[in-house]
Design a protein around this motif. Structure first.
Motif, mmCIF file in Angstrom:
data_model
loop_
_atom_site.group_PDB
_atom_site.id
_atom_site.type_symbol
_atom_site.label_atom_id
_atom_site.label_comp_id
_atom_site.label_asym_id
_atom_site.label_seq_id
_atom_site.Cartn_x
_atom_site.Cartn_y
_atom_site.Cartn_z
ATOM 1 N N ARG C 258 8.842 11.974 -7.489
ATOM 2 C CA ARG C 258 9.003 10.310 -7.497
ATOM 3 C C ARG C 258 9.291 10.012 -6.011
ATOM 4 N NH1 ARG C 258 12.986 6.922 -10.357
ATOM 5 N NH2 ARG C 258 12.964 8.048 -12.981
ATOM 6 N N GLY C 259 9.405 10.614 -4.800
ATOM 7 C CA GLY C 259 9.053 11.087 -3.653
ATOM 8 C C GLY C 259 7.578 10.468 -3.233
ATOM 9 N N LEU C 260 6.618 11.324 -3.926
ATOM 10 C CA LEU C 260 5.043 11.201 -3.513
ATOM 11 C C LEU C 260 5.023 9.705 -3.946
ATOM 12 C CD1 LEU C 260 3.599 14.131 -4.983
ATOM 13 C CD2 LEU C 260 3.387 13.515 -2.784
ATOM 14 N N GLU C 261 5.570 9.060 -4.968
ATOM 15 C CA GLU C 261 5.387 7.861 -5.435
ATOM 16 C C GLU C 261 5.951 7.022 -4.700
ATOM 17 O OE1 GLU C 261 5.233 8.481 -9.933
ATOM 18 O OE2 GLU C 261 6.786 7.551 -9.470
ATOM 19 N N ARG C 262 6.845 7.254 -4.116
ATOM 20 C CA ARG C 262 7.107 5.690 -2.972
ATOM 21 C C ARG C 262 6.534 6.546 -1.945
ATOM 22 N NH1 ARG C 262 13.317 7.063 -2.587
ATOM 23 N NH2 ARG C 262 12.608 6.918 -5.006
ATOM 24 N N LEU C 263 6.203 7.186 -1.388
ATOM 25 C CA LEU C 263 5.186 7.531 -0.238
ATOM 26 C C LEU C 263 3.712 6.863 -0.539
ATOM 27 C CD1 LEU C 263 5.728 9.595 2.841
ATOM 28 C CD2 LEU C 263 4.690 10.686 1.052
ATOM 29 N N LEU C 264 3.190 7.554 -1.413
ATOM 30 C CA LEU C 264 2.247 6.763 -2.054
ATOM 31 C C LEU C 264 2.067 5.591 -2.607
ATOM 32 C CD1 LEU C 264 0.447 10.327 -3.271
ATOM 33 C CD2 LEU C 264 0.201 8.973 -0.805
ATOM 34 N N LEU C 265 2.641 5.207 -3.162
ATOM 35 C CA LEU C 265 2.298 3.969 -4.357
ATOM 36 C C LEU C 265 3.040 2.182 -3.695
ATOM 37 C CD1 LEU C 265 2.215 5.700 -7.395
ATOM 38 C CD2 LEU C 265 0.335 4.685 -6.182
ATOM 39 N N SER C 266 3.575 2.507 -1.758
ATOM 40 C CA SER C 266 3.993 1.503 -2.283
ATOM 41 C C SER C 266 3.278 0.245 -2.336
ATOM 42 C CB SER C 266 4.812 1.858 -0.407
ATOM 43 O OG SER C 266 3.947 2.376 0.105
ATOM 44 N N TRP C 267 2.752 0.147 -2.575
ATOM 45 C CA TRP C 267 1.372 -1.121 -1.825
ATOM 46 C C TRP C 267 1.615 -1.577 -3.571
ATOM 47 C CZ3 TRP C 267 -2.003 -0.364 -6.447
ATOM 48 C CH2 TRP C 267 -1.984 0.969 -6.510
ATOM 49 N N ARG C 268 2.474 -1.226 -4.096
ATOM 50 C CA ARG C 268 2.088 -1.962 -5.867
ATOM 51 C C ARG C 268 3.414 -2.891 -5.695
ATOM 52 N NH1 ARG C 268 2.934 2.347 -10.396
ATOM 53 N NH2 ARG C 268 4.642 2.703 -9.182
ATOM 54 N N GLN C 269 2.525 -3.431 -6.238
ATOM 55 C CA GLN C 269 3.619 -4.917 -6.916
ATOM 56 C C GLN C 269 2.748 -4.873 -8.859
ATOM 57 O OE1 GLN C 269 1.578 -9.417 -5.846
ATOM 58 N NE2 GLN C 269 3.423 -9.401 -6.054
ATOM 59 N N ASN C 270 4.684 -4.241 -9.465
ATOM 60 C CA ASN C 270 4.007 -4.083 -10.220
ATOM 61 C C ASN C 270 5.941 -4.742 -11.169
ATOM 62 O OD1 ASN C 270 5.201 -2.031 -9.437
ATOM 63 N ND2 ASN C 270 4.465 -0.359 -10.245
ATOM 64 N N PHE C 271 5.681 -3.967 -12.162
ATOM 65 C CA PHE C 271 6.776 -4.954 -13.061
ATOM 66 C C PHE C 271 7.247 -3.168 -13.071
ATOM 67 C CE2 PHE C 271 9.621 -4.027 -17.414
ATOM 68 C CZ PHE C 271 9.861 -5.252 -17.115
ATOM 69 N N ALA C 272 8.660 -3.928 -12.571
ATOM 70 C CA ALA C 272 10.043 -2.980 -12.173
ATOM 71 C C ALA C 272 11.147 -2.743 -12.836
ATOM 72 C CB ALA C 272 10.588 -2.856 -10.388
ATOM 73 N N GLY C 273 10.502 -3.059 -13.766
ATOM 74 C CA GLY C 273 12.478 -3.342 -14.383
ATOM 75 C C GLY C 273 12.641 -4.451 -14.599
ATOM 76 N N ALA C 274 14.147 -4.683 -15.663
ATOM 77 C CA ALA C 274 14.774 -5.947 -15.939
ATOM 78 C C ALA C 274 16.292 -5.523 -15.405
ATOM 79 C CB ALA C 274 14.735 -6.083 -16.651
#
Ligand code: ATP
Ligand code: ATP
Ligand code: MG
Ligand code: MG
Lengths: 247, 298, 274, 274, 247
Positions: C258-274
Motif C-alpha cells: 500500500r505504501g508503494l502504491e501511494r508512492l508510485l501510483l498517485s497519478w492514477r485517476q481510478n475508481f476508488a469505491g463508493a
C-alpha cells in the motif's frame, strides 16, 4: 424543417430547471469556481462559454451531480443526460450498445440504431469504440446523450472534433431534439456562432463567476450572416477577449 | 444402527495407497473381523495417512477410532494429551539402516560429516543411539530430511549417511547403496508400531482392545507359518520389489500385540528420549495409557 | 438567500472540498482486526471453540510469550526472514526480467511464456527432491523454492500489465523517443506498475507458502520448522502462534505494498469505491 | 511511377494489411516445448543428467504408458480433477464476491480487506491440522485447501482490477444508469476483467499447488498422492510423469485463459509486444 | 510581430519533405485510403481537411511512421513530431515531464517550462495530467510537439478544444515556430479559417483520395476579414459540402 419552425413559437415554460447558488469549487489551493449563481428556466437553452481552464466542465459536472466536492446549493431535475468533453465510450461495448447503455431492454437496439442514424453512423453500429475516428467517437457520445429522454441535457463541447458540414448537421439535430422534447439544455462550446445559433441565452464564465450574460432573442432559425447576428457575435467575442474589426 | 458399528481405522501408509500392514492383511483374511464382530464392530473403514501427526490430528478431531502408527507420533501424541489408549504393539523391532553415501564405509568415516534422518522417527532414535555407542555424538552433525529426499541428498554429497526406515532402506540397498550399520545390530534401537484407540472408541466397544490384539495375534501366527504369502500381498499393494518387502518385514517383527513388561520399558525409554529431544512435551504415566485388560502376563 | 427547490427538482448534497472521514481508515481497519480477535476470545471463553481445536487468543498470547522469551521465535524468524528476503531479492527481478522479455517482444513471448506457464503449476512438494539434488540441504534449496514461489506471480502479473498498457500512449511515446530502453522505462513499466504491484503483493504471500514447504522437507530452523514441530507435538497453541505470525506478515506485506502504491501510483485517476 | 526518395528522407516499410506470420504462433510455441524436451533427452542420453535423478523423456513416456494402462493415472486424475473443479467452482465466485464487496464499497474494504490480507499468507501446510480437525479426512479438507488457494489470487487481482477501472468511465456510466447493480455488471466487472482473468490464471495454478498439500493429509488417491507415493518408492520416472502432468495442466490452464481472453477482451486496444 | 513578417519573404526551399505515392489503407473490408498521392515541399505548411471519418488521422499516422499496415510508398524525414487528436499525455508523468519527454537531459526542464509558457500553462507545470481541463491537456500536447526541433511537424486538430482567444494565440504560436525553424508542417483541422490563416496549401481528403487542392497565396499575416480570404473560404467550405450565401 418543420421542427425548426417549432422553435419560433413562444416557449411557455416558466418553472426553473436548474438552480445553482453561490457555488464554490476548489482543487487544492486553486479556487476554480468562486460563487457561481445560475438559474436556468425549464425548456431554456443555455450556452456556457469561457476561456480554457475557466471551470466550465467543472460547473457542468457539479450540475450533473457528478462532483460532490463543491460548496453551495444546487438543485437539478432527476433525469440528466450528459455528453462529456471526451467521448468516454465503454471500450468493451460495441458502438450500438454504448448508445443503448441504460435504456430499457425492449426495443433498445432499434432506438440505438435510430440515434446512430441521426448522427450518420449506422455503418459503425457493430464496431468496437477503439476503431472509431475522433469525430465518430464524439458523435457516438452525442447519440448516447440524445437517445434517452432527459429533462436536462448537458453538452460539453459535443461538436469540437467535427468538420464544418457534420457540425452544422449536428447543430440542427440538437436544435430539433431540444424543441421537440422541450428539454432544458446547457451547452459548453468554444464556437461563438454555435452558441448564437442554438442558445436562448449565453453566459461567460470568467474568474470563477458568471461574469457576462447575453440573451439571444433572434428568431429561429437563425442566420449567421445577418447583421444582428454579427453584432451579438462581436459582443460575445469581445467578452472572450477577441476583437473583430468588422470589414 | 449399522452406522454406529462402523470402526474407522487410520493406518500409516508410506508405499502404495492401500493399507498393507498386518492388521489389514488380517482383515483381508477374515481373521480380524471375526474378533471385531464379537466386540460389536460390524464394519471397518480404513483411512491411510502418509505420516503420524496428521493421523493424530484426525484422532483428535474425532474422525478416527483406531490409529496404527509409529512409536514416536503415538507417544508424542499421548504426551500432548491426545485422548488415546494403547491397545498393543502391532510390529516389534522394525529395522533401520544407516545408508552411506559414496566413500563412507564405516561409522568412523562419519566424523566431521553431516548425517540426516526424519526428525522424531524411530530412525532418529536409532541414529542418536548408534552415534552415541560409537562415541561420535559430538563430532557428527545430525540434520533432518524427509526419507523421500534422502537419495538425492546422498547423491549430491550434502549428507554422508541417512538413517532410513523400512521400505526406503531396503530400496536404497537394492539400488546399490551400502548400509554401514543397522538398528537390529543394537538392542533397543529398533522401531515399533503402536495400536492406539480413541477413548470414545474404548467406551463404545469395551472389548475392542483385546479383540484387536487377538485378531492380529492370530494373523501373526498364520503369517509366520507362510510369510511369502504375506510378502506377495504387500508387494502387490505397495508396488515395492519383493526383496525389499522381505528385508523390510522379517517374520520376526510380527507377534502378539499385547504389551509385555519389556514393551512397557521400551515405551518408557522412547518417551524419555523424545522428551530429551523436545519431541514430546512432557512425560506421562505409561501404565495409565494401556487400555484396560491388554497387559500381557510377564 | 435560500433556494427553495422547485417541485420536481432534487437538491444535491454537496459536501465541500475538505472531507476527512471522522474515523480515519487505518483506525477502522485496526478496529476490524481487534473486533475479530475479541470475537475469537469470546467464542473460546464461551466454550464454543474447544481449546483443543483452536486455542483462545489469550492462550496463544501466552504461548507466544513463552516462545519469545525462550528465544526460539526470534531465532526462527531471523532464519526465515533471511531466506524469504533472499528469495524475494532474486525472484522479483527475475520475474520482472522474464516478463519484460515476453511482454516486450513477441519472439520473447514465444520463447519464454510456454515454459513459464508449464513450470508454474509444478508443486513445491514435487520438486523439492530435485532441488535437494541440485542445491543440497542448506539454505539454497529453500531460497530456490521461495524464488519459484515469487517469480511466477510477478511474471504473470507483469506480463499482463505490460500487455494492458494503452497502445495509444506507446505510439505517442514512440514518436518522441525511439529508444526501446527509454520507452520501456518511461512508458511500459509505469503503465504496467499497478499490475506489477499486484504481482509483488502476491509474491510476498507465496514466498512464505513456499518457504514453509522448504522448511519442512529439510528441517533446519525457521518459522516453518517451528510450526512443523508444534504439529508433531500436537501443540495447538504454538501452531496458532505461528499462524498468527504468518497473518501479521501478511498484514505487513499489505502495508508495504500500500505504501508503494501511494508512492508510485498517485497519478492514477481510478475508481476508488463508493 | 517510382519515387526516388530525396536525400535526407527515409522510405518507410509498409507491410500491407494482410500479414499472417509465416509460422503461426501456436506452432512456434509448440516448437519451443518440443525443443526443450529434445534438449532434455539429449542431455539424458549424454549421461549429463543421471537417470536416478531425472529420468529421460523416453523413460518418462514409458512410465506414463505403464501408469495409464494400469489405470492408476486415470483414476488419480479423475479424483484430483473432481477436487480441483469443486474447489475452483467454489473459490472463484467467493473470491469475486469478496473482491466486489471490498472493491465497490469503502466500508466493505475496511471490513473485508484486512482479514483477507492476513489470511492469504497462512501456509497450506500450517492449516492442514486445523482443517483435519474441522473437516475430517475426506474430500472436504482437500477441497477447502483448494478453495483457499483459489480464493486469494482471485480476490487480490479482482480488487485491484476494480480499483483500476477508469473513474471517467464510471462517472459517465453513472449518469446514464444509476442502478449500482447494472453499473457493476456493465462497467466495473468488464473494466476489471483483464485483472480478473489474471486472478483466474493464477488460481488455476495455485489450485494444484494446494491440492498437492491436501492430498498429503491422508492417502486416498489423487495425482498428488501418486507423486508422493512415487517419491516414497524412489520411482524417479513416476515422479517425473506426475511433474509432467502438472506442467501439462499448467499449459492447459494457460490455453483456457487465453481462450477466455480472446473471447472477452477483444475490445482492448493495448500494447501487443513488438 | 517580427516573426510573422518573416513569413512574407519568399521561401527558398524546393526539396521535397514528404512523399506519399499510391497509399492504400483498409481496415477489414473498409478501404479508407484508396490511392493517396501527396508531396509536401520542405518548409511547406499543408492543411489537410475532410469529413469526419474520411481518413485524415489515418493518413497522418502513416506519414508519421506509426502505421505500417498500409500499402504504397512513403518517404519522410527522420525527425518527426506529432500532436495527436487526443492529448495522449502519459498519466504517470507530471505535465512538464510530459513536455520534456525524450529531450536530452541537459536543460530539459527549462525547455519544457519555456514551451509551457508559450501555451500559457506554466502554472500547471507540476500538476498530474489527470487534473487538466480538456483545453489545457490539448495545449500541453501541443507544447510537447513544438518543444522539440523536428523536420516534420504533424498536427491532428491541435486546437479543437480551445476557446476563440486561446485558439488565435496558438495559431500565432504555430505560425511563428514554423517560420522561425522553416519546418515542414501538416495540419489536420476542421476550422477552414484556421487552415487559410496558416497554410500554404490546403487539400481535401474525400473518398480515400486527395480530391481537392487549394494553394493559398495570400500574403502573411492574413486577414480573415479580407475579400480574397472570403473567396477562398467559400471555395473550401463548398468542397466540404457547406454553401455560404455571402450576405
Ligand atoms: N483500427 C481501426 N479499425 C477499424 N477501423 C478503423 C480503425 N482506425 C480507423 N478506422 C476507421 O477509419 C476511418 C477513418 O478514420 P480516421 O481516424 O482516419 O478519420 P479522420 O478523418 O481522422 O476523422 P475525424 O475527423 O473524425 O478524426 C473511420 O471510419 C474509422 O472508423
Ligand atoms: N481534479 C482536479 N484536480 C486539480 N485541478 C483540477 C481538477 N479538475 C480540474 N482542475 C482544474 O480546474 C480548472 C478548470 O477545469 P475545467 O475542466 O472545468 O475547465 P474548462 O473550463 O472545462 O476548460 P476547457 O475549455 O479547457 O475544457 C483547470 O485549470 C483544471 O486544471
Ligand atoms: Mg472542459
Ligand atoms: Mg481524426
Amino acid at each position: 424543417m418543420t421542427e425548426v419552425r417549432e422553435l419560433t413559437e413562444p416557449r411557455t415554460a416558466t418553472r426553473t430547471a436548474v438552480i445553482a447558488e453561490d457555488v464554490h469549487r476548489a482543487f487544492g489551493d486553486r479556487e476554480i469556481l468562486r460563487g457561481v449563481d445560475l438559474r436556468v428556466r425549464q425548456g431554456e437553452f443555455l450556452a456556457l462559454l469561457g476561456a480554457s481552464g475557466s471551470g466550465k466542465s467543472t460547473l457542468l459536472r457539479i450540475v450533473g451531480a457528478l462532483d460532490h466536492g463543491a460548496r453551495g446549493k444546487v438543485a437539478v431535475p432527476a433525469r440528466t443526460s450528459v455528453a462529456f468533453q471526451e467521448p468516454r465510450l465503454l471500450p468493451w461495448r460495441r458502438v450500438w450498445r454504448n448508445v443503448a447503455f441504460g435504456l430499457p431492454a425492449a426495443g433498445r437496439r432499434q432506438r440505438a440504431l435510430a440515434a446512430l442514424d441521426e448522427v450518420g453512423l449506422t455503418h459503425v453500429a457493430d464496431a468496437w469504440p477503439k476503431t472509431l475516428s475522433g469525430g465518430e467517437a464524439q458523435r457516438v457520445a452525442l447519440a448516447r446523450a440524445l437517445v434517452r429522454d432527459p429533462q436536462l441535457l448537458l453538452l460539453d463541447e459535443p461538436l469540437a472534433s467535427l468538420d464544418a458540414l457534420t457540425r452544422l448537421k449536428m447543430q440542427q439535430l440538437i436544435a430539433q431534439l431540444w424543441a421537440r422534447h422541450r428539454l432544458t439544455a446547457i451547452l459548453v462550446t468554444h464556437d461563438v456562432d454555435e452558441a448564437l445559433v442554438l442558445a436562448d441565452r449565453a453566459v461567460v464564465l470568467r474568474d470563477g463567476r458568471l461574469a457576462e450574460e447575453l440573451p439571444v432573442t433572434l428568431d429561429r432559425p437563425r442566420d449567421p450572416g445577418s447583421e444582428q447576428f454579427a453584432v451579438l457575435r462581436a459582443r460575445l467575442l469581445g467578452w472572450l477577449g477577441v476583437t473583430v474589426p468588422r470589414s | 444402527g449399522s452406522d454406529g458399528a462402523l470402526l474407522r481405522v487410520g493406518v500409516i501408509v508410506s508405499n502404495g495407497s492401500q493399507p498393507s500392514g498386518i492388521e489389514s492383511w488380517a482383515y483381508q483374511q477374515g481373521i480380524l473381523q471375526q474378533q471385531l464382530n464379537a466386540a460389536g464392530v460390524a464394519k471397518v473403514e480404513w483411512v491411510s495417512f502418509p505420516n503420524g501427526p496428521n493421523l493424530n490430528q484426525a484422532l483428535k478431531g474425532g474422525s478416527l477410532d483406531v490409529g496404527v502408527l509409529g512409536d514416536t507420533p503415538a507417544i508424542s501424541g499421548r504426551a500432548a494429551d491426545l485422548p488415546t489408549q494403547l491397545s498393543g504393539i502391532g510390529v516389534r523391532g522394525q529395522d533401520a539402516w544407516l545408508i552411506a553415501g559414496p566413500g563412507i564405509t564405516s561409522l568412523a568415516d562419519l566424523t566431521g560429516k553431516t548425517v540426516a534422518t526424519q526428525q522424531g522417527s524411530y530412525m532418529h532414535r536409532c541414529l542418536v543411539g548408534l552415534l552415541d555407542s560409537a562415541g561420535l555424538t559430538s563430532s557428527v552433525k545430525v540434520t533432518f530430511l524427509l526419507a523421500n529426499s534422502a537419495q538425492q541428498a546422498l547423491d549430491k554429497g550434502d549428507i554422508a549417511a541417512y538413517a532410513a526406515p523400512t521400505g526406503t532402506g531396503p530400496l536404497l540397498l537394492s539400488k546399490g547403496y551400502r548400509s554401514i550399520d543397522q538398528a537390529s545390530n543394537h538392542p533397543g534401537l529398533t522401531g515399533n508400531s503402536y495400536i492406539t484407540l480413541s477413548q470414545d472408541a474404548v467406551k463404545k466397544y469395551p472389548k475392542l482392545a483385546s479383540a484387536w490384539n487377538a485378531g492380529v495375534a492370530a494373523a501373526a501366527t498364520q503369517l509366520k507359518a507362510d510369510p511369502e504369502k504375506y510378502y506377495a500381498y504387500v508387494a502387490q499393494i505397495t508396488g515395492l520389489p519383493l526383496d525389499v518387502v522381505r528385508a523390510s518385514y522379517p517374520a520376526s517383527v510380527f507377534g502378539d500385540p499385547a504389551p509385555t513388561v519389556a514393551d512397557i520399558q521400551t515405551i518408557r525409554d522412547t518417551l524419555s528420549f523424545l522428551v530429551a529431544q523436545k519431541l514430546a512435551t512432557a512425560p506421562f504415566d505409561v501404565d495409565a495409557w494401556l487400555a484396560p485388560g491388554v497387559r500381557a502376563a510377564a | 438567500m435560500t433556494a427553495i427547490p422547485e417541485p420536481g427538482l432534487r437538491e444535491l448534497y454537496l459536501r465541500g472540498e475538505r472531507h476527512a472521514p471522522r474515523v480515519p481508515r487505518w483506525a477502522r481497519r485496526v478496529a476490524v482486526i481487534v473486533a475479530l480477535i475479541a470475537l475469537w476470545q469470546l467464542v473460546s471463553a464461551l466454550g464454543w471453540l474447544p481449546e483443543d481445536t483452536l486455542s483462545s487468543p489469550l492462550q496463544v498470547a501466552g504461548a507466544a510469550v513463552d516462545l519469545i522469551s525462550s528465544g526460539d521465535l526470534g531465532e526462527a524468524m531471523a532464519t526465515s526472514l533471511t531466506r524469504v528476503a533472499t528469495g524475494l531479492a532474486l525472484g522479483i527481478p527475475a520475474g520482472l526480467l522474464l516478463a519484460l522479455t515476453s511482454g516486450l517482444f513477441r519472439a520473447g513471448e514465444d520463447l519464454v511464456d510456454s515454459p513459464m506457464q508449464m513450470l508454474r503449476t509444478l508443486p513445491f512438494l514435487g520438486i523439492t527432491p530435485l532441488f535437494i539434488l541440485w542445491f543440497g540441504v542448506g539454505d539454497t534449496p529453500k531460497i530456490a523454492l521461495v524464488f519459484l514461489g515469487v517469480c511466477f506471480p510477478v511474471y504473470i502479473n507483469t506480463f499482463v500489465g505490460i500487455r494492458n498498457v494503452d497502445a495509444k500512449l506507446v505510439e505517442a511515446a514512440r514518436t518522441f523517443d525511439r529508444g526501446r530502453c527509454r520507452l520501456t522505462r518511461s512508458v511500459i513499466i509505469p503503465g504496467a506498475l499497478p499490475n506489477i504491484l499486484v504481482g509483488v503483493r502476491l509474491a510476498l504471500g507465496t514466498a512464505w507458502l513456499a518457504l514453509v514447504v522448504g522448511e519442512q522437507i529439510n528441517a533446519d530452523g525457521g518459522i516453518g520448522y517451528l510450526m512443523l514441530n508444534a504439529q508433531n507435538n500436537l501443540e495447538t497453541d504454538k501452531i496458532v502462534v505461528c499462524l498468527v505470525i504468518y497473518a501479521l506478515l501478511g498484514l505487513l506485506s499489505d502495508l508495504i505494498v500500500r505504501g508503494l502504491e501511494r508512492l508510485l501510483l498517485s497519478w492514477r485517476q481510478n475508481f476508488a469505491g463508493a
